[in-house]
Write a protein that holds these residues in place. Structure first.
Motif, mmCIF file in Angstrom:
data_model
loop_
_atom_site.group_PDB
_atom_site.id
_atom_site.type_symbol
_atom_site.label_atom_id
_atom_site.label_comp_id
_atom_site.label_asym_id
_atom_site.label_seq_id
_atom_site.Cartn_x
_atom_site.Cartn_y
_atom_site.Cartn_z
ATOM 1 N N LEU A 66 -7.589 130.975 49.408
ATOM 2 C CA LEU A 66 -7.696 132.349 48.870
ATOM 3 C C LEU A 66 -7.606 133.276 50.242
ATOM 4 O O LEU A 66 -6.793 134.211 50.333
ATOM 5 N N GLN A 67 -8.237 132.982 51.310
ATOM 6 C CA GLN A 67 -8.544 133.960 52.270
ATOM 7 C C GLN A 67 -7.310 133.671 53.179
ATOM 8 O O GLN A 67 -6.705 134.810 53.530
ATOM 9 N N ALA A 68 -6.738 132.496 53.174
ATOM 10 C CA ALA A 68 -5.261 132.435 53.973
ATOM 11 C C ALA A 68 -4.241 133.288 53.099
ATOM 12 O O ALA A 68 -3.441 133.861 53.952
ATOM 13 N N LYS A 69 -4.274 133.254 52.025
ATOM 14 C CA LYS A 69 -3.252 134.066 51.104
ATOM 15 C C LYS A 69 -3.569 135.345 51.147
ATOM 16 O O LYS A 69 -2.522 136.289 51.643
ATOM 17 N N GLN A 70 -4.826 135.851 51.392
ATOM 18 C CA GLN A 70 -5.269 137.295 51.554
ATOM 19 C C GLN A 70 -4.643 137.691 52.951
ATOM 20 O O GLN A 70 -4.181 138.775 53.115
ATOM 21 N N LEU A 95 5.971 135.243 48.122
ATOM 22 C CA LEU A 95 5.273 134.264 49.124
ATOM 23 C C LEU A 95 4.607 133.102 48.431
ATOM 24 O O LEU A 95 4.636 131.852 48.906
ATOM 25 N N PHE A 96 4.161 133.428 47.216
ATOM 26 C CA PHE A 96 3.438 132.208 46.478
ATOM 27 C C PHE A 96 3.927 131.966 45.043
ATOM 28 O O PHE A 96 3.215 132.252 44.268
ATOM 29 N N PRO A 97 5.186 131.772 44.861
ATOM 30 C CA PRO A 97 5.715 131.611 43.547
ATOM 31 C C PRO A 97 5.112 130.537 42.431
ATOM 32 O O PRO A 97 5.216 130.643 41.265
ATOM 33 N N GLU A 98 4.507 129.560 43.082
ATOM 34 C CA GLU A 98 3.898 128.553 42.332
ATOM 35 C C GLU A 98 3.008 129.036 41.262
ATOM 36 O O GLU A 98 2.546 128.645 40.108
ATOM 37 N N ASN A 99 2.105 130.301 41.727
ATOM 38 C CA ASN A 99 1.163 130.847 40.898
ATOM 39 C C ASN A 99 0.809 132.206 41.324
ATOM 40 O O ASN A 99 -0.337 132.892 41.790
ATOM 41 N N SER A 100 1.893 133.014 41.113
ATOM 42 C CA SER A 100 1.941 134.520 41.720
ATOM 43 C C SER A 100 0.824 135.150 40.819
ATOM 44 O O SER A 100 0.345 136.275 41.540
ATOM 45 N N SER A 104 -2.377 134.460 42.633
ATOM 46 C CA SER A 104 -2.317 135.203 43.780
ATOM 47 C C SER A 104 -2.713 136.642 43.828
ATOM 48 O O SER A 104 -3.324 136.981 44.604
ATOM 49 N N THR A 105 -1.981 137.162 42.778
ATOM 50 C CA THR A 105 -1.888 138.610 42.552
ATOM 51 C C THR A 105 -3.346 139.079 42.220
ATOM 52 O O THR A 105 -3.999 139.889 42.967
ATOM 53 N N ALA A 106 -3.864 138.339 41.407
ATOM 54 C CA ALA A 106 -5.308 138.600 41.076
ATOM 55 C C ALA A 106 -6.416 138.537 42.424
ATOM 56 O O ALA A 106 -7.313 139.334 42.408
ATOM 57 N N ASP A 107 -6.063 137.508 42.849
ATOM 58 C CA ASP A 107 -6.866 137.036 43.978
ATOM 59 C C ASP A 107 -6.791 138.202 45.062
ATOM 60 O O ASP A 107 -7.720 138.531 45.773
ATOM 61 N N ALA A 108 -5.636 138.703 45.398
ATOM 62 C CA ALA A 108 -5.192 139.683 46.345
ATOM 63 C C ALA A 108 -5.902 140.900 46.125
ATOM 64 O O ALA A 108 -6.232 141.575 46.992
ATOM 65 N N GLU A 109 -6.218 141.305 44.666
ATOM 66 C CA GLU A 109 -6.955 142.639 44.366
ATOM 67 C C GLU A 109 -8.217 142.533 44.819
ATOM 68 O O GLU A 109 -8.956 143.445 45.041
#
Length: 199
Positions: free
Chosen positions: A76-80, A186-191, A194-199
């Motif tokens: 999650l941190q890497a994605k953020q 960037l992360f189509p496998e579970n966008s 990823s979006t929720a995480d980024a928020e």
């Protein structure tokens, strides 16, 4: 053997027999106590072993769960970091726009804002070319004499109502949407995740 001697012999025999009986009874009781104590010790040892095994399993499960959580946090941190880096790159790219690119972008924003005869504050960066563009495309707009100390964009005002189209404001206003879009690319496998995480 006279009567006294016979009586003494009998008392002695009975005493020895009673003593033997007491010793035998004491030995049996001692054996029973030892046997019960041994059984109790074995039961306690078995319970302790079972408890230790159960505790070891629980600790192993907890360690696995903690490891999975740590791994998820790292991902999650890497994605953020990637998403925030992408947003920073977008901001940097906007600031690097040429006057032609800015003109096209501002024209779209002014149309979206319904620009007509409001006042407009432009940035110092755009003051070389933007007044001429506005004079041509939006002659009724009143260009504020003071330029804004921002990287690009503009502020459109109508009395007490202001529409903020500065680069940083536009990015901040639409950050959630931009992050969602970037996560999907960037992360189509579970966008969605990823979006929720980024928020």
């Amino acid at each position: 053997m006279d009567g006294v001697e016979a009586l003494r012999k009998r008392i002695q025999d009975e005493t020895e027999s009673a003593a033997q009986g007491l010793l035998s009874s004491a030995n049996q009781e001692r054996y029973a106590i030892l046997t019960e104590a041994r059984r109790e010790a074995e039961r306690i040892t078995a319970e302790n072993a079972a408890r230790s095994e159960r505790l070891a399993k629980e600790q192993a499960i907890q360690r696995q769960a903690e490891s999975r959580m740590a791994s998820k946090r790292e991902i999650l941190q890497a994605k953020q970091d990637v998403l925030l880096g992408t947003m920073a790159a977008v901001g940097k790219a906007l600031k690097a726009y040429t006057p032609e690119q800015r003109r096209a972008l501002y024209a779209a924003w002014l149309q979206k804002a319904g620009a007509a005869d409001q006042s407009i504050v432009i940035s110092k960066t755009d003051q070389v070319w933007m007044p001429a563009f506005l004079e041509e495309a939006y002659p009724k707009l009143k260009v504020d004499a003071e330029t804004g100390d921002f990287a690009g964009g503009f502020i459109l005002g109508d009395g007490r109502t202001w529409q903020d189209y500065r680069f940083e404001a536009v990015l901040a206003q639409d950050e959630k949407r931009w992050l969602s879009m970037a996560a999907g690319i960037l992360f189509p496998e579970n966008s969605e995740g990823s979006t929720a995480d980024a928020e």
